[in-house]
Design a protein around this motif. Structure first.
Motif, PDB file in Angstrom:
ATOM      1  N   PHE A  12       1.115  15.852   6.202  1.00  0.00           N
ATOM      2  CA  PHE A  12       2.298  15.036   6.472  1.00  0.00           C
ATOM      3  C   PHE A  12       3.455  15.350   5.523  1.00  0.00           C
ATOM      4  O   PHE A  12       4.364  14.547   5.364  1.00  0.00           O
ATOM      5  CB  PHE A  12       1.932  13.551   6.380  1.00  0.00           C
ATOM      6  N   ILE A  13       3.435  16.547   4.920  1.00  0.00           N
ATOM      7  CA  ILE A  13       4.449  16.904   3.940  1.00  0.00           C
ATOM      8  C   ILE A  13       5.849  16.974   4.565  1.00  0.00           C
ATOM      9  O   ILE A  13       6.859  16.748   3.891  1.00  0.00           O
ATOM     10  CB  ILE A  13       4.080  18.241   3.243  1.00  0.00           C
ATOM     11  N   GLY A  14       5.922  17.256   5.850  1.00  0.00           N
ATOM     12  CA  GLY A  14       7.208  17.353   6.531  1.00  0.00           C
ATOM     13  C   GLY A  14       8.011  16.073   6.501  1.00  0.00           C
ATOM     14  O   GLY A  14       9.235  16.100   6.662  1.00  0.00           O
ATOM     15  N   HIS A  15       7.334  14.953   6.279  1.00  0.00           N
ATOM     16  CA  HIS A  15       8.009  13.652   6.266  1.00  0.00           C
ATOM     17  C   HIS A  15       9.022  13.552   5.130  1.00  0.00           C
ATOM     18  O   HIS A  15       9.997  12.784   5.232  1.00  0.00           O
ATOM     19  CB  HIS A  15       6.968  12.540   6.155  1.00  0.00           C
ATOM     20  N   TYR A  16       8.795  14.314   4.055  1.00  0.00           N
ATOM     21  CA  TYR A  16       9.719  14.270   2.920  1.00  0.00           C
ATOM     22  C   TYR A  16      11.138  14.665   3.327  1.00  0.00           C
ATOM     23  O   TYR A  16      12.115  14.216   2.717  1.00  0.00           O
ATOM     24  CB  TYR A  16       9.236  15.202   1.804  1.00  0.00           C
ATOM     25  N   GLU A  17      11.267  15.524   4.333  1.00  0.00           N
ATOM     26  CA  GLU A  17      12.583  16.007   4.762  1.00  0.00           C
ATOM     27  C   GLU A  17      13.454  14.883   5.305  1.00  0.00           C
ATOM     28  O   GLU A  17      14.688  15.011   5.355  1.00  0.00           O
ATOM     29  CB  GLU A  17      12.417  17.085   5.844  1.00  0.00           C
ATOM     30  N   HIS A  18      12.827  13.789   5.726  1.00  0.00           N
ATOM     31  CA  HIS A  18      13.565  12.705   6.373  1.00  0.00           C
ATOM     32  C   HIS A  18      13.786  11.510   5.446  1.00  0.00           C
ATOM     33  O   HIS A  18      14.238  10.461   5.903  1.00  0.00           O
ATOM     34  CB  HIS A  18      12.816  12.250   7.626  1.00  0.00           C
ATOM     35  N   GLU A  19      13.452  11.667   4.162  1.00  0.00           N
ATOM     36  CA  GLU A  19      13.512  10.537   3.242  1.00  0.00           C
ATOM     37  C   GLU A  19      14.394  10.843   2.033  1.00  0.00           C
ATOM     38  O   GLU A  19      14.547  12.001   1.632  1.00  0.00           O
ATOM     39  CB  GLU A  19      12.096  10.187   2.744  1.00  0.00           C
ATOM     40  N   ASP A  20      14.960   9.808   1.448  1.00  0.00           N
ATOM     41  CA  ASP A  20      15.663   9.904   0.177  1.00  0.00           C
ATOM     42  C   ASP A  20      14.615   9.910  -0.939  1.00  0.00           C
ATOM     43  O   ASP A  20      13.818   8.966  -1.054  1.00  0.00           O
ATOM     44  CB  ASP A  20      16.605   8.709   0.015  1.00  0.00           C
ATOM     45  N   ILE A  21      14.586  10.972  -1.743  1.00  0.00           N
ATOM     46  CA  ILE A  21      13.510  11.138  -2.721  1.00  0.00           C
ATOM     47  C   ILE A  21      13.511  10.018  -3.758  1.00  0.00           C
ATOM     48  O   ILE A  21      12.451   9.487  -4.120  1.00  0.00           O
ATOM     49  CB  ILE A  21      13.600  12.523  -3.415  1.00  0.00           C
ATOM     50  N   ASP A  22      14.697   9.617  -4.222  1.00  0.00           N
ATOM     51  CA  ASP A  22      14.750   8.503  -5.182  1.00  0.00           C
ATOM     52  C   ASP A  22      14.164   7.231  -4.584  1.00  0.00           C
ATOM     53  O   ASP A  22      13.429   6.490  -5.252  1.00  0.00           O
ATOM     54  CB  ASP A  22      16.192   8.238  -5.612  1.00  0.00           C
ATOM     55  N   GLU A  23      14.452   6.998  -3.318  1.00  0.00           N
ATOM     56  CA  GLU A  23      13.945   5.794  -2.641  1.00  0.00           C
ATOM     57  C   GLU A  23      12.435   5.857  -2.466  1.00  0.00           C
ATOM     58  O   GLU A  23      11.732   4.851  -2.645  1.00  0.00           O
ATOM     59  CB  GLU A  23      14.633   5.647  -1.275  1.00  0.00           C
ATOM     60  N   ILE A  24      11.925   7.040  -2.139  1.00  0.00           N
ATOM     61  CA  ILE A  24      10.471   7.218  -2.011  1.00  0.00           C
ATOM     62  C   ILE A  24       9.780   6.894  -3.335  1.00  0.00           C
ATOM     63  O   ILE A  24       8.778   6.181  -3.377  1.00  0.00           O
ATOM     64  CB  ILE A  24      10.132   8.666  -1.588  1.00  0.00           C
ATOM     65  N   TRP A  25      10.318   7.437  -4.407  1.00  0.00           N
ATOM     66  CA  TRP A  25       9.725   7.196  -5.721  1.00  0.00           C
ATOM     67  C   TRP A  25       9.739   5.708  -6.068  1.00  0.00           C
ATOM     68  O   TRP A  25       8.755   5.178  -6.590  1.00  0.00           O
ATOM     69  CB  TRP A  25      10.463   7.998  -6.797  1.00  0.00           C
ATOM     70  N   GLN A  26      10.851   5.031  -5.765  1.00  0.00           N
ATOM     71  CA  GLN A  26      10.918   3.600  -6.077  1.00  0.00           C
ATOM     72  C   GLN A  26       9.935   2.812  -5.228  1.00  0.00           C
ATOM     73  O   GLN A  26       9.257   1.899  -5.728  1.00  0.00           O
ATOM     74  CB  GLN A  26      12.332   3.074  -5.878  1.00  0.00           C
ATOM     75  N   LYS A  27       9.818   3.154  -3.955  1.00  0.00           N
ATOM     76  CA  LYS A  27       8.845   2.474  -3.092  1.00  0.00           C
ATOM     77  C   LYS A  27       7.423   2.676  -3.613  1.00  0.00           C
ATOM     78  O   LYS A  27       6.598   1.753  -3.602  1.00  0.00           O
ATOM     79  CB  LYS A  27       8.946   3.004  -1.656  1.00  0.00           C
ATOM     80  N   TYR A  28       7.150   3.898  -4.067  1.00  0.00           N
ATOM     81  CA  TYR A  28       5.818   4.189  -4.596  1.00  0.00           C
ATOM     82  C   TYR A  28       5.523   3.298  -5.803  1.00  0.00           C
ATOM     83  O   TYR A  28       4.478   2.632  -5.857  1.00  0.00           O
ATOM     84  CB  TYR A  28       5.706   5.667  -4.983  1.00  0.00           C
ATOM     85  N   PHE A  29       6.417   3.268  -6.772  1.00  0.00           N
ATOM     86  CA  PHE A  29       6.150   2.479  -7.971  1.00  0.00           C
ATOM     87  C   PHE A  29       6.223   0.972  -7.708  1.00  0.00           C
ATOM     88  O   PHE A  29       5.573   0.195  -8.410  1.00  0.00           O
ATOM     89  CB  PHE A  29       7.060   2.910  -9.116  1.00  0.00           C
ATOM     90  N   ASN A  30       6.958   0.575  -6.684  1.00  0.00           N
ATOM     91  CA  ASN A  30       6.896  -0.831  -6.263  1.00  0.00           C
ATOM     92  C   ASN A  30       5.483  -1.177  -5.789  1.00  0.00           C
ATOM     93  O   ASN A  30       4.968  -2.267  -6.069  1.00  0.00           O
ATOM     94  CB  ASN A  30       7.898  -1.109  -5.149  1.00  0.00           C
ATOM     95  N   ALA A  31       4.872  -0.225  -5.067  1.00  0.00           N
ATOM     96  CA  ALA A  31       3.496  -0.441  -4.597  1.00  0.00           C
ATOM     97  C   ALA A  31       2.519  -0.486  -5.767  1.00  0.00           C
ATOM     98  O   ALA A  31       1.581  -1.298  -5.782  1.00  0.00           O
ATOM     99  CB  ALA A  31       3.103   0.644  -3.601  1.00  0.00           C
ATOM    100  N   VAL A  32       2.721   0.381  -6.761  1.00  0.00           N
ATOM    101  CA  VAL A  32       1.868   0.351  -7.960  1.00  0.00           C
ATOM    102  C   VAL A  32       2.017  -0.995  -8.678  1.00  0.00           C
ATOM    103  O   VAL A  32       1.031  -1.574  -9.146  1.00  0.00           O
ATOM    104  CB  VAL A  32       2.219   1.518  -8.913  1.00  0.00           C
ATOM    105  N   GLU A  33       3.221  -1.493  -8.731  1.00  0.00           N
ATOM    106  CA  GLU A  33       3.454  -2.811  -9.343  1.00  0.00           C
ATOM    107  C   GLU A  33       2.682  -3.899  -8.603  1.00  0.00           C
ATOM    108  O   GLU A  33       2.026  -4.754  -9.233  1.00  0.00           O
ATOM    109  CB  GLU A  33       4.951  -3.121  -9.322  1.00  0.00           C
ATOM    110  N   GLU A  34       2.729  -3.880  -7.277  1.00  0.00           N
ATOM    111  CA  GLU A  34       1.995  -4.868  -6.486  1.00  0.00           C
ATOM    112  C   GLU A  34       0.493  -4.701  -6.651  1.00  0.00           C
ATOM    113  O   GLU A  34      -0.265  -5.677  -6.674  1.00  0.00           O
ATOM    114  CB  GLU A  34       2.407  -4.776  -5.017  1.00  0.00           C
ATOM    115  N   LEU A  35       0.034  -3.467  -6.765  1.00  0.00           N
ATOM    116  CA  LEU A  35      -1.381  -3.180  -7.019  1.00  0.00           C
ATOM    117  C   LEU A  35      -1.818  -3.887  -8.299  1.00  0.00           C
ATOM    118  O   LEU A  35      -2.851  -4.572  -8.339  1.00  0.00           O
ATOM    119  CB  LEU A  35      -1.570  -1.662  -7.133  1.00  0.00           C
ATOM    120  N   ALA A  36      -1.031  -3.721  -9.351  1.00  0.00           N
ATOM    121  CA  ALA A  36      -1.377  -4.347 -10.633  1.00  0.00           C
ATOM    122  C   ALA A  36      -1.392  -5.868 -10.522  1.00  0.00           C
ATOM    123  O   ALA A  36      -2.277  -6.537 -11.058  1.00  0.00           O
ATOM    124  CB  ALA A  36      -0.389  -3.894 -11.709  1.00  0.00           C
ATOM    125  N   LYS A  37      -0.430  -6.408  -9.803  1.00  0.00           N
ATOM    126  CA  LYS A  37      -0.327  -7.864  -9.666  1.00  0.00           C
ATOM    127  C   LYS A  37      -1.434  -8.455  -8.795  1.00  0.00           C
ATOM    128  O   LYS A  37      -1.709  -9.655  -8.864  1.00  0.00           O
ATOM    129  CB  LYS A  37       1.036  -8.234  -9.080  1.00  0.00           C
TER     130      LYS A  37
END
Length: 259
Positions: free
Chosen positions: A117-142
């Motif tokens: 699914f690497i092709g999906h990166y072409e359709h996303e804002d990389i900064d936004e992807i990174w923030q969404k990822y770490f938001n999920a890590v934050e929720e994981l911890a909580k």
């Protein structure tokens, strides 16, 4: 690695090698505490994990090698659980194990670390992807479900890097990990990926150290020959950040071991 808590078995459908061969490679490498933390079953992405009916088979196999090699190494039982809201199962979260690794492999059900699914990166804002990822890590911890955060910055796997300061992106997640009294793992699998860097990066590891977040180590082996690969590099990385101890778990109770 004296402690190696993240390793897989063929039951996940994308690992190879008999389970005893992982153990023998760990013994050969000088590991004292070796954990199997195979991908836990869930009702999503079944291709890359065991099913619920195989949990007993998995646990039995781990207990068999635990007994067989008890005079040479301590074997620990765990699951790596995908933090994916609506898909985590109580049969896994309440399993009688030594620890649970919580990992984020999905952003809005997109398997961002899967080459399919690497092709999906072409359709996303990389900064936004990174923030969404770490938001999920934050929720994981909580969530309070897990003992260890798996591969803290896995989002870098294909080397799509943000323009924004990564330490700032990860700040809230790391603070949530600290508040939850969780451990992060130093995972060497990144050395085998396009990013060619351990998880987490040295700068994130230093940030974790300054917050007082404990660490542990993981080969994330999917074949026996990957056990303890890059162990010298990862131990030196931990020492460079200031760490002298790592965590091991028994029945969800944490103990710190000098390395």
């Amino acid at each position: 690695m004296i402690v190696d808590l993240h390793n897989h078995t063929p039951l996940c459908n994308h690992a190879d090698g008999e389970i005893f061969k992982y153990v023998e490679k760990a013994i050969e490498s000088g590991t004292k505490y070796f954990g199997f933390s195979d991908h836990a079953p869930m009702d999503y992405d079944p291709k890359y994990r065991m099913n619920f009916a195989q949990m007993q088979e998995y646990e039995k196999a781990v207990f068999e090698v635990k007994e067989k090699y008890k005079d040479k190494i301590e074997i620990l039982l765990a699951y790596e659980v995908d933090f994916l809201v609506g898909h985590m199962d109580k049969r896994v979260l309440n399993a009688d194990v030594d620890y649970l690794i919580g990992s984020v492999h999905f952003i809005d059900e997109w398997g961002f670390d899967n080459p399919e699914f690497i092709g999906h990166y072409e359709h996303e804002d990389i900064d936004e992807i990174w923030q969404k990822y770490f938001n999920a890590v934050e929720e994981l911890a909580k969530s309070g479900h897990f003992d260890i955060v798996g591969h803290l910055d896995l989002i870098k796997v294909f080397k799509f890097m943000p323009k924004k300061d990564i330490n700032l992106i990860a700040k809230n997640a790391l603070e949530a990990i600290k508040k939850a009294d969780m451990v992060i793992e130093l995972n060497v699998a990144g050395y085998r990926k396009p990013v060619e860097e351990a998880y987490p990066s040295p700068s994130l590891l230093k940030q974790a150290y300054e917050l007082g977040i404990p660490i542990t180590f993981g080969s994330d082996a999917h074949k026996p020959e990957q056990v303890s690969l890059f162990s010298d590099a990862i131990i030196q990385m931990a020492k460079d950040a200031g760490y002298t101890e790592c965590a091991v778990f028994r029945k969800r109770k944490r103990e710190m071991i000098a390395f």
